[in-house]
Motif scaffolding. Structure first.
Motif, short mmCIF file in Angstrom:
data_model
loop_
_atom_site.label_atom_id
_atom_site.label_comp_id
_atom_site.label_asym_id
_atom_site.label_seq_id
_atom_site.Cartn_x
_atom_site.Cartn_y
_atom_site.Cartn_z
N ALA A 72 -24.82 -14.20 6.82
CA ALA A 72 -25.59 -15.39 6.42
C ALA A 72 -25.61 -15.52 4.91
CB ALA A 72 -27.02 -15.29 6.96
N GLN A 75 -37.85 -24.08 15.08
CA GLN A 75 -36.65 -23.69 14.32
C GLN A 75 -36.22 -22.27 14.64
OE1 GLN A 75 -35.19 -25.32 11.29
NE2 GLN A 75 -36.01 -27.21 12.13
N SER A 121 -29.73 -12.89 21.11
CA SER A 121 -29.57 -14.33 20.91
C SER A 121 -30.70 -14.91 20.05
CB SER A 121 -29.48 -15.07 22.25
OG SER A 121 -30.75 -15.11 22.85
N PRO A 175 -34.07 -5.94 8.73
CA PRO A 175 -33.78 -5.79 10.16
C PRO A 175 -34.90 -5.04 10.89
CG PRO A 175 -31.81 -5.35 8.89
CD PRO A 175 -32.94 -5.51 7.90
N GLY A 181 -18.90 -15.27 13.00
CA GLY A 181 -19.37 -16.62 13.23
C GLY A 181 -20.77 -16.83 12.69
N ILE A 182 -21.03 -18.08 12.38
CA ILE A 182 -22.28 -18.47 11.74
C ILE A 182 -22.94 -19.52 12.62
CG2 ILE A 182 -23.18 -19.74 9.75
CD1 ILE A 182 -22.29 -16.95 9.06
N ALA A 183 -24.24 -19.39 12.80
CA ALA A 183 -24.99 -20.46 13.45
C ALA A 183 -25.69 -21.24 12.36
CB ALA A 183 -26.01 -19.88 14.42
N LEU A 184 -25.55 -22.54 12.39
CA LEU A 184 -26.03 -23.38 11.30
C LEU A 184 -26.84 -24.51 11.88
CD1 LEU A 184 -25.85 -24.01 8.25
CD2 LEU A 184 -23.78 -25.30 8.76
N GLU A 185 -28.14 -24.50 11.65
CA GLU A 185 -28.98 -25.56 12.19
C GLU A 185 -29.17 -26.65 11.15
OE1 GLU A 185 -32.39 -24.89 14.69
OE2 GLU A 185 -31.60 -26.86 15.20
N ASN A 186 -29.53 -26.24 9.95
CA ASN A 186 -29.89 -27.21 8.93
C ASN A 186 -29.44 -26.65 7.60
OD1 ASN A 186 -31.21 -28.56 6.87
ND2 ASN A 186 -33.04 -28.93 8.10
N VAL A 190 -25.68 -9.69 10.67
CA VAL A 190 -25.96 -11.13 10.65
C VAL A 190 -26.52 -11.54 9.28
CG1 VAL A 190 -27.39 -12.97 11.64
CG2 VAL A 190 -26.29 -11.30 13.14
N ALA A 191 -27.39 -10.70 8.74
CA ALA A 191 -27.99 -11.01 7.43
C ALA A 191 -26.91 -11.09 6.35
CB ALA A 191 -29.02 -9.93 7.07
N ILE A 219 -31.37 -13.79 17.24
CA ILE A 219 -30.97 -13.59 15.84
C ILE A 219 -29.62 -14.22 15.59
CG2 ILE A 219 -30.42 -11.88 14.08
CD1 ILE A 219 -33.33 -11.80 14.88
N SER A 220 -29.63 -15.29 14.81
CA SER A 220 -28.37 -15.84 14.33
C SER A 220 -28.54 -15.98 12.83
CB SER A 220 -28.11 -17.22 14.94
OG SER A 220 -29.01 -18.15 14.40
N SER A 221 -27.46 -16.31 12.14
CA SER A 221 -27.59 -16.47 10.70
C SER A 221 -28.67 -17.50 10.38
CB SER A 221 -26.24 -16.88 10.10
OG SER A 221 -25.60 -17.82 10.92
N SER A 222 -28.76 -18.53 11.19
CA SER A 222 -29.73 -19.59 10.93
C SER A 222 -31.17 -19.10 11.12
CB SER A 222 -29.41 -20.76 11.85
OG SER A 222 -30.42 -21.72 11.82
N THR A 223 -31.44 -18.46 12.27
CA THR A 223 -32.82 -18.04 12.53
C THR A 223 -33.23 -16.86 11.66
OG1 THR A 223 -32.12 -16.61 14.35
CG2 THR A 223 -32.76 -18.85 14.91
N LEU A 224 -32.27 -16.02 11.29
CA LEU A 224 -32.63 -14.85 10.48
C LEU A 224 -33.04 -15.27 9.06
CD1 LEU A 224 -32.90 -11.80 10.68
CD2 LEU A 224 -30.59 -11.61 9.77
N VAL A 225 -32.29 -16.22 8.51
CA VAL A 225 -32.67 -16.74 7.18
C VAL A 225 -34.09 -17.29 7.25
CG1 VAL A 225 -32.20 -18.57 5.51
CG2 VAL A 225 -30.31 -17.23 6.44
N PHE A 272 -30.65 -23.39 4.96
CA PHE A 272 -29.82 -22.21 5.14
C PHE A 272 -29.65 -21.49 3.81
CE2 PHE A 272 -25.55 -20.32 6.33
CZ PHE A 272 -26.09 -19.40 7.20
N GLY A 278 -26.38 -25.54 15.42
CA GLY A 278 -27.56 -25.24 16.22
C GLY A 278 -28.02 -23.85 15.86
N ALA A 279 -29.23 -23.52 16.31
CA ALA A 279 -29.82 -22.26 15.87
C ALA A 279 -29.20 -21.05 16.56
CB ALA A 279 -31.33 -22.28 16.10
N GLN A 280 -28.59 -21.26 17.70
CA GLN A 280 -28.08 -20.11 18.45
C GLN A 280 -26.57 -20.12 18.55
OE1 GLN A 280 -29.90 -19.17 22.10
NE2 GLN A 280 -31.88 -18.79 21.15
N MET A 281 -26.05 -18.92 18.75
CA MET A 281 -24.61 -18.77 18.92
C MET A 281 -24.26 -18.97 20.39
SD MET A 281 -23.09 -17.73 16.14
CE MET A 281 -22.40 -16.19 15.58
N ILE A 296 -28.47 -6.91 13.41
CA ILE A 296 -29.25 -7.80 12.55
C ILE A 296 -28.77 -7.68 11.10
CG2 ILE A 296 -31.56 -8.34 11.70
CD1 ILE A 296 -32.62 -7.17 14.39
#
Lengths: 483, 425
Positions: free
Chosen positions: B246, A357, A376, A478, B190-195, B242-243, A378-384, B199, B176-179, B239
């Motif tokens: 999110a 994940q 790459s 961070p 923009g937001i990356a959304l895997e699940n 992004v936080a 760090i995205s909103s998904s992986t950071l959460v 989230f 997906g997990a990456q942008m 970071i």
């Protein structure tokens, strides 16, 4: 020659930085011991440490798994699609595939345990570098055994000669399948390996022509895998013995001949030195610095260890551009977190789910270029997920993470050791201890102030639960994503 | 523990995360976003205008280099069958679009949508001096650069930068997990959304509960230790941003997923599931202009036929389910989906029953707003450039068309110069 760090500058913070980058971090005690060696001996220790006590899974020696391998490689559904034989065969293939998946999970854990144990941190870190460099995925290779073989080859050559590494990769069964060398033959060469060899493994884009790709593809024909042994096999009848024109030279080159010509190009040393610098130090190194690093690599006939030694002793490696600017990869983050918390890796499947994940499933890079790295990760998904996982690993109350993973899968954290009672009544001393443990920083006023604010937020007395929460907060920042 | 009020949440964003020197990263959208959340909490769920009315673009990336010639097949051309004795699709099984081109037999549902006038097939899309590296070519497509220039930001990132300043960070959502690189921008959006189920920031702990309400950190832990800044903390600020994004988006997305359960009859493939989530978010009125979805596996150097057929089948099933779902919702007319791949494949098949990297290829466009039919002209199979097709349409003309006629913004501001627009919208 890279300008060296003056020996008297070598500090605890430098020692922590070197352990973070060249390995997977260290506990406060380990950092102090490492620092006491002095810079030169500390680097020498990293370069020479070898530890193979952690043995690979038993199946890596099991010839039975090779037979199953061979069966899986056979094209399915050719001979009679019905009847009891076909059913048995289908069932056997299903079993074999399930076993392969289990083996990859075991292999991942084995490697991560080697990183976690810290017996030979630089060798394991470099193996991780090469895995990203020669990025090969089990999704296409479909053999845990071949992935293990490749991993061992990367490890054996990790600090040695890049020439030997390239020769070994051109003969590596997993690589041969991954980039279709086994489907390349005289008269019908497959360009996949030849292209990536130059674009990704040695020179970088723009330093070869499309014709160089076509010509060198002919030279690697005949590199294939023996179905019986699953080892490299040179198929003479498939090899193109004709003359090739490659990078301005002509001759009846074979694969090793092509590799030699590529290594003669100064660009190759520059490319590899740049990749190493970016992996260990920082992105976009200064051109003069890159020249010096490339010169060292070329001058040592592509030995990796001397270059790493001069990098780790250089002042640039400890400069502002380097320190605390690197975004930890998921593997670095997870292993280092377990080191920081002095706890074991989570049990399966939590370990596998977490890394997948977070975007770095070992033996399963997204493509042949490997993981992009840097921002790459760090995205909103992986950071959460990173923030939530930190709370989970430290054992803080954490309902969201509990939904993700079964709590029993996480190893306990000895919070009384990480936040000793003697420090809990002295907020600044506690904050400083945590900053040293989690960020390897004793000299950063900024980090100390931030940690102090966090500790001060928790009213006295600080219970174990509060201490865990303080850890969670410090790790859900961070700052903690950086090393 | 009761969920904190939106009032404290807003205060939290202003004070705890963004206190002091980093306040400059506070984007203007925050007040608007929280106004909308306040309205939602009050039960009225007033959507911002963009959430319900604006046009939506769905980009579907086919990674690896989709074989265009076996997707839209020039079945009437002998040169095609000569070049592909093993993997060529026989004329009798092609799903005809016209008297010279047809679709792969594993695209029957898309063929039906095409027949009903909901799709465009745009032929021969590529760019001058094509690059045959996956990575470089994908970068060219994602940044809309010339082949000999490196552009740091993505074309959609430049659209966010130039045309969506101050908007919700969820103006672009990547599944997906990456942008994707296409989203990378001077100011990250923009937001990356895997699940969506995962989230959420974990809820608070004892420290947070103990702390006085004014500094309550209800997000659990985001950057709660904001402080000063130094010049070498670029990664840090990235970071932190992004936080924050999110945190804002996760509230909204959880709310939408809760209110709008998954509908439609989607296949279980990853692509099917991703498109289902896109549809859910559209139904819920996310203020998102661009969704980005991808499917991989198209690098068919060897034994291509079975793999390619399976991938096209996944695509066909997922597109059909997505279309049906959007039509039921009544949103089909404001959604436009397009497919692209970094390149097509070589005309001549190779010795391993596969194809090597090539150049131009067709794109699919799907939606209630497209002008349906076969567009662009198919490249010649005999007038080749080093064995590869010569493109007839520059992909940046496709982007310009999407920007000007669909998203209704000036294309040259995003693409750097004017490209002629096309007639597919």
């Amino acid at each position: 020659m890279l300008a060296p760090l003056p020996p008297n500058d070598w500090s605890l913070d430098h020692a922590a930085h070197l352990l973070n980058r060249a390995g997977f971090g260290g506990t406060p005690e380990q950092v102090r011991a490492f620092h006491s060696l002095g810079l030169d001996a500390a680097v020498g220790l990293l370069l020479s440490a070898r530890d193979n006590r952690l043995a690979p899974p038993a199946w890596t020696n099991d010839p039975g798994s090779l037979r199953r391998q061979a069966m899986m490689m056979m094209p399915a559904g050719n001979s009679g699609d019905s009847g009891p034989d076909a059913d048995r065969r289908r069932e056997a293939i299903r079993d074999a595939m399930r076993e392969e998946r289990e083996h990859i999970v075991e292999l991942r854990r084995w490697w991560l345990e080697r990183m976690r144990s810290g017996g030979q941190p630089l060798v394991e870190k470099m193996t991780l570098f090469w895995h990203g460099h020669f990025a090969t995925s089990v999704v296409k290779v479909r053999s845990a055994w071949a992935m293990w073989r490749q991993n061992q080859t990367l490890r054996e050559n990790a600090l040695g000669s890049f020439r030997s590494m390239l020769q070994a990769m051109a003969r590596d069964p997993a690589m041969i399948r991954w980039l279709d060398l086994n489907r390349s033959k005289a008269g019908a060469p497959n360009e996949n390996f030849a292209r990536e060899l130059m674009e990704l493994f040695t020179l970088g884009i723009g330093h070869y022509t499309e014709d160089d790709i076509k010509q060198s593809a002919r030279a690697f024909t005949g590199h294939t895998v023996s179905p019986a042994t699953q080892e490299f096999f040179f198929a003479r009848r498939a090899h193109d013995y004709g003359e090739k024109r490659f990078m301005g030279r002509s001759g009846r080159f074979d694969g090793d001949g092509i590799i030699d010509i590529i290594l003669d190009q100064p660009q190759c040393a520059r490319f590899i030195a740049g990749r190493l610098w970016e992996f260990f130090a920082y992105e976009n190194p200064e051109p003069g610095l890159l020249d010096a690093a490339a010169f060292t690599l070329h001058g040592s006939n592509y030995q990796i260890a001397p270059l790493l030694g001069s990098m780790f002793r250089s002042s640039a490696f400890y400069s502002k551009r380097a320190v605390r600017t690197h975004i930890k990869s998921p593997v670095e983050w997870l292993v280092q977190t377990c080191v920081d918390l002095e706890t074991g890796l989570p049990a399966s499947p939590a370990l596998d789910i977490a890394l997948e994940q977070l975007g770095q499933a070992l033996f399963q890079p997204p493509n042949v270029r490997g993981w992009e790295g840097g921002r790459s990760w760090i995205s909103s998904s992986t950071l959460v997920l990173r923030y939530n996982l930190a709370g989970y690993l430290v054992g803080a109350t954490d309902p969201a993470a509990r939904r993700l993973f079964n709590r029993r899968l996480v190893a306990p954290v000895d919070i009384a050791k990480l936040a000793p009672a003697s420090l809990r009544e002295q907020p600044q001393a506690l904050a400083d201890a945590l900053v040293f443990r989690l960020f390897g920083a004793t000299r950063s006023a900024l980090l100390r102030t931030r940690a102090m604010a966090c500790v001060a937020d928790a009213a006295q007395p600080i219970s174990d639960t509060k201490a865990r929460s303080i850890f969670q907060r410090l790790m859900s920042t961070p700052d903690y994503q950086l090393s | 523990m009761a969920r904190p009020t939106l009032h404290t949440r807003r205060k939290f964003l202003r004070t705890s995360i963004l206190g002091g020197a980093v306040a400059w990263t506070l984007p203007a959208f925050i007040d608007r976003t929280f106004a909308a959340l306040d309205a939602g909490a009050a039960g009225s769920l007033v959507q911002t205008a963009t959430g319900r009315d604006g046009p939506i673009l769905v980009i579907l990336q086919l990674s690896g280099g989709n074989d265009g010639l076996n997707t839209v097949i020039p079945y009437a051309d002998d040169a095609y069958h000569r070049a592909r004795p093993r993997i060529g699709v026989p004329e009798k099984s092609v799903l005809r679009l016209c008297d010279h081109a047809g679709l792969h037999p594993r695209l029957p549902k898309f063929a039906q949508l095409y027949g009903e006038g909901h799709a465009t097939v745009l032929q021969g899309v590529g760019y001058p001096n094509p690059n045959r590296s996956h990575f470089r070519s994908m970068e060219i497509w994602q940044t809309a650069s010339d082949a000999d220039r490196v552009e740091p930001h993505g074309w959609l990132g430049r659209y966010f930068d130039n045309c969506c300043k101050g908007q919700d960070p969820a103006v672009g959502i990547s599944l997906g997990a990456q942008m994707p690189q296409a989203f990378s921008a001077a100011e990250p959006m923009g937001i990356a959304l895997e699940n969506p189920g995962r989230f959420r920031f974990a809820e608070g702990s004892e420290v947070m509960r103990d702390a006085p309400a004014e500094s309550s950190n209800d997000g659990g832990s985001i950057g709660a230790l904001a402080g000063g800044t130094t010049s070498d903390l670029d990664a840090f600020h990235y970071i932190e941003r992004v936080a924050l994004d999110a945190q804002v988006a996760s509230d909204r997305i959880s709310e939408i997923v809760r209110r709008h359960p998954a509908a439609g009859n989607y296949p279980h493939s990853r692509l099917g599931q991703d498109l289902q989530l896109v549809s859910q978010l559209i139904a819920g009125g996310m203020p998102t202009r661009v969704y980005y979805v991808s499917i991989g596996g198209f690098d068919t150097h060897a034994n291509q036929a079975g793999v390619h057929e399976q991938l096209l089948g996944q695509l066909d099933d997922a597109l059909a389910a997505f279309t049906a779902d959007l039509r039921t919702q009544g949103n089909f007319d404001r959604v436009l989906l397009l497919t692209f791949s970094e390149f097509g494949r070589r005309v001549q098949e190779n010795g391993g029953g596969g194809t090597d990297h090539g150049t131009a290829a067709p794109m699919f466009l799907l939606g209630g707003g497209v002008r349906p039919g076969l567009a662009g002209s198919a490249p010649s199979l005999t007038d080749l450039d080093a064995g590869d097709l010569k493109h007839t349409v520059d992909f940046r003309s496709v982007y310009a068309t999407l920007l000007e006629k669909w998203l209704r913004v000036p294309g040259d501001k995003v693409l750097g110069r004017k490209f002629p627009t096309l007639g597919f919208i």
